[in-house]
Design an enzyme around this catalytic site. Sequence first.
Site, PDB file in Angstrom:
ATOM      1  CB  CYS A 181     -86.892   2.686 -54.690  1.00  0.00           C
ATOM      2  SG  CYS A 181     -88.172   2.348 -53.487  1.00  0.00           S
ATOM      3  CG  HIS A 199     -89.742   2.044 -48.496  1.00  0.00           C
ATOM      4  ND1 HIS A 199     -90.080   3.364 -48.283  1.00  0.00           N
ATOM      5  CD2 HIS A 199     -90.274   1.365 -47.440  1.00  0.00           C
ATOM      6  CE1 HIS A 199     -90.775   3.477 -47.163  1.00  0.00           C
ATOM      7  NE2 HIS A 199     -90.894   2.281 -46.634  1.00  0.00           N
ATOM      8  CB  CYS A 210     -81.124 -19.139 -53.616  1.00  0.00           C
ATOM      9  SG  CYS A 210     -81.003 -19.705 -55.314  1.00  0.00           S
ATOM     10  CB  SER A 282     -93.115  13.944 -44.913  1.00  0.00           C
ATOM     11  OG  SER A 282     -93.482  12.600 -45.192  1.00  0.00           O
ATOM     12  CG  ASN A 309     -88.757  17.533 -44.493  1.00  0.00           C
ATOM     13  OD1 ASN A 309     -88.208  17.067 -45.482  1.00  0.00           O
ATOM     14  ND2 ASN A 309     -90.073  17.604 -44.385  1.00  0.00           N
TER      15      ASN A 309
END
Length: 439
Positions: A181, A199, A210, A282, A309
């Site tokens: 985010c 997200h 609208c 993850s 990762n």
Amino acid sequence: MSHAVQSSDVRSGTGSRPVRSCISLARIHGFSAKNERKQKEKQVKQILKKAENERTEDEIQTLEDLIEIVQELQKRARRREKVKAQQQETEDSPDVLDDKVKKLALLLRESNHAVFYTGAGVSTAAAIPDYRGPNGVWTLLQQGKQVESTSIVDACPTLTHMGIYKLHQEGLVKHVVSQNCDGLHLRSGLPQNSLSEIHGNMFIEVCRNCTPEEQYIRTFDVTENTSLHRHQTSRKCHRCRKPLTDTIVHFGEKSSVKFPLNWEGAKLNAEAADLIVCMGSSLKVLRRYSCLWRMNQPLQRRPKLCVINLQWTPKDGQAVLKISGRCDDVMQRLASQLNLQIQEYSKPKDPLFNLATPLRKKETESFSTKQLSVGTSLEECLLHTEDEKKHDQERKQTDLEGDETKSGPLQPGWFGKGLRRRSQSNKRRRRLSKIKDEL
């Protein structure tokens, strides 16, 4: 006459008393049985803590009599150890990392439609903590530690963000699906039609009244006054005057906002992909979105998968390539293999300044968070990163000194709110369960 009395009993409710009494007795019996099993488990745990040669004959006999409980406790212990091992961060050696990055470069060259799925790990170099790492937001909350709130407007796109933007410019990456985010992909230069921030984005608020949705991109964190299931910001739409809402999707929520989530773009590109590169995630949440993995197709028709990762992910077994390395390190080596020059982030050229909707006079006092401003390209970013590292070192020192008021790294206001609510609910359920056991 008896029929009339029976009808009267049903209407008055006296006829149901024996039923209610049976239910109450059953509940009490259930609580007693549960409490008895807990006592047995406690007894077995105490015995298992002792070395085998220190156990008495009575204790050995107790373990034999309660063999089912012993096996259940051992099963739980193995499960805990497995989860603990999966949470450990491991890094490939430099030589192994070089070999794996060469394979990744080859996969990208041979691919016709590569898609990147990114998680919090791509932003850790910008001093934004991840969620499930050793010092991740959710990890700290599950340990009962506090998570302070602050603005991350000073954070700048990392080498990984700028590298992905370069790969997109070169046509090696067609689309990016991000769980973050923080808005750093948008600030790196990626166009919105090639980006799905599933997200949400802390810099974007929208008018859902609208048609089509009116989007307002800001240079400050719009989530200052929002939280789980409460998304209205303190500003109104310039067209219809209805309240604006943030675009953040908290844990346990669903959202129908078109942009910046861009689920349509994510699904279309997932269908067209022949290579998916998962970076810094993850995948514990992302794996649940079946539309991103073409789960409705046979395994041989699904795109090749590469996972980058430090921790274990549930998709490791399906990946043709698993790279255990830090995102910036992997991206630097990948750019070298592909002979690409990654452009350095420049704050004066940040796309957010051109995309942002100008504030009206009444809106200038509608927020108190820090606003993104034009400054030096890297000095401010490095200063922010060093400040966060210094704070993290101070926190670790506090932990070593045994301070009971432990707190986690600084976070923006929207970090972990959904998990906080869930943690509070779990605590309430445990408290109620304890009360029932004592009855």
